[in-house]
Design an enzyme around this catalytic site. Structure first.
Site, PDB file in Angstrom:
ATOM      1  N   ILE A  20      -6.130  -0.632   3.586  1.00 19.24           N
ATOM      2  CA  ILE A  20      -6.306   0.482   4.506  1.00 19.24           C
ATOM      3  C   ILE A  20      -7.406   0.136   5.493  1.00 19.24           C
ATOM      4  O   ILE A  20      -8.470  -0.347   5.094  1.00 19.24           O
ATOM      5  CB  ILE A  20      -6.736   1.768   3.750  1.00 19.24           C
ATOM      6  CG1 ILE A  20      -5.800   2.028   2.573  1.00 19.24           C
ATOM      7  CG2 ILE A  20      -6.770   2.954   4.689  1.00 19.24           C
ATOM      8  CD1 ILE A  20      -6.359   3.032   1.593  1.00 19.24           C
ATOM      9  N   CYS A  21      -7.155   0.391   6.752  1.00 21.31           N
ATOM     10  CA  CYS A  21      -8.176   0.156   7.767  1.00 21.31           C
ATOM     11  C   CYS A  21      -8.858   1.494   8.055  1.00 21.31           C
ATOM     12  O   CYS A  21      -8.334   2.310   8.812  1.00 21.31           O
ATOM     13  CB  CYS A  21      -7.529  -0.412   9.022  1.00 21.31           C
ATOM     14  SG  CYS A  21      -8.708  -0.804  10.304  1.00 21.31           S
TER      15      CYS A  21
END
Lengths: 184, 166
Positions: B107-108
């Site tokens: 996840i960014c």
């Protein structure tokens, strides 16, 4: 490919679950970092409560960007207020209490092996020069850089007084010797 | 003059840190099981066995593109938690199709690295992830997904993320 979620004070505080979850009266005085009742409590200018050891550790973690963990306001050691409850036996400023980090200890490298005194190579550099012949060798100075000798002893130790005594003895021997040279 | 920490002091300090870390994780777990936010579930039994790795069930928020979907988030806590962020990624069959979620589950999200703060918690991370999903307008993978998935480290924290807004 990213999202930048600024943490606003409101939701974050709620989300850490400090005050709302616990039912006992201590809940409002929980440290925002360890979630336990704040010990050696300090409060930031923005009003957030921490244990000093916890906050200190956080400030050390990001020394260049010291921000309040809850609201991201600028924060520093000088801008925290210690909190003293009534009847606390220890009224010392908690910010002073945490022992400063132990300093790194470094000792001089030891000269092992090699050609003693002939060392550009083995890390030591020694040079000495004298003026005149033997008797005037007293005036000779010796420059030693980075040699393996231990430094002078700390004042107050027996070794220190011993060294002081020895140096006085040699001084007197030198003076007597010069005196003898003059009258001879 | 400061005397260096003796081995016993050092061991003592390490134990204290470990104790504090476990206490905080237990408190978080208690809070999360007692009063979970909507759409977030933890299996406390399995977590008590190993506090350093949590699996959290997340439901897509109603009226979002992910309504009705179920996801699994994995949290891994290092010894420096909460001063260092946990590793957080999606695991399992269903990885949400989202412009900030890679197909390997990474996840960014800035709070998972640069913007981490020790006042954040499992609960606030879960809420951030749910809200990140809810704000999505179009289900798609990040544009560099195939390249990233081929080249990245297993640990999402090792990625230098570039956060650009929104």
């Amino acid at each position: 490919m990213s999202s930048d979620t600024p943490t606003s004070p409101g939701p974050t505080e709620g989300a850490t679950g400090g005050s709302e979850v616990s039912t006992d009266g201590n809940a409002f005085f929980e440290c925002n970092i360890c979630l336990d009742t704040a010990r050696d409590a300090v409060v930031s200018m923005c009003g957030h409560l921490f244990c000093w050891p916890c906050l200190h550790q956080w400030l050390e973690t990001r020394p260049n960007r010291q921000t309040c963990p809850v609201c991201k306001a600028g924060i520093s050691k000088d801008k925290c207020i210690p909190i003293y409850g009534r009847g606390a036996s220890d009224q010392q400023d908690p910010r002073e209490k945490l022992p400063p980090r132990p300093q790194g200890q470094r000792s001089e490298p030891e000269n092992n092996g090699g050609f003693p005194g002939f060392g550009f190579g083995d890390g030591g550099f020694q040079m000495s020069f004298g003026i005149g012949a033997f008797p005037f060798g007293i005036f000779a100075s010796t420059f030693n850089f980075n040699d393996g000798r231990p430094g002078p002893a700390q004042p107050g130790t027996p070794q220190h007084s011993e060294e002081q005594f020895l140096s006085k003895v040699f001084l007197w021997v030198a003076i007597l010797f010069m005196f003898w040279l003059l009258i001879a | 003059m400061n005397s260096p920490l003796s081995p016993i002091d050092f061991e003592d300090k390490r134990l204290k840190i470990k104790f504090k870390l476990e206490k905080r994780l237990q408190k978080e777990l208690q809070a999360l099981t007692k009063d979970p936010p909507t759409g977030v579930k933890v299996d406390a039994e399995s977590i008590y066995r190993n506090l350093s790795e949590w699996i959290v069930d997340i439901d897509g928020a109603p009226e979002s593109l992910y309504e009705g979907e179920k996801f699994k988030l994995m949290f891994k806590f290092g010894s420096r938690y909460p001063f260092d962020s946990p590793q957080v990624m999606f695991i399992g069959e269903n990885i949400p199709l989202h412009p900030h979620v890679y197909s390997n589950g990474h996840i960014c999200l800035s709070i998972l690295t640069d913007d981490w703060s020790p006042a954040l918690s499992v609960q606030s991370v879960c809420l951030s992830v749910v809200s990140m999903l809810s704000s999505c307008k179009e289900k798609k993978r990040p544009p560099d997904n195939s390249f990233y998935v081929k080249t990245c480290s297993k640990n999402p924290k090792k990625t230098r993320w570039w956060y650009h807004g929104k």
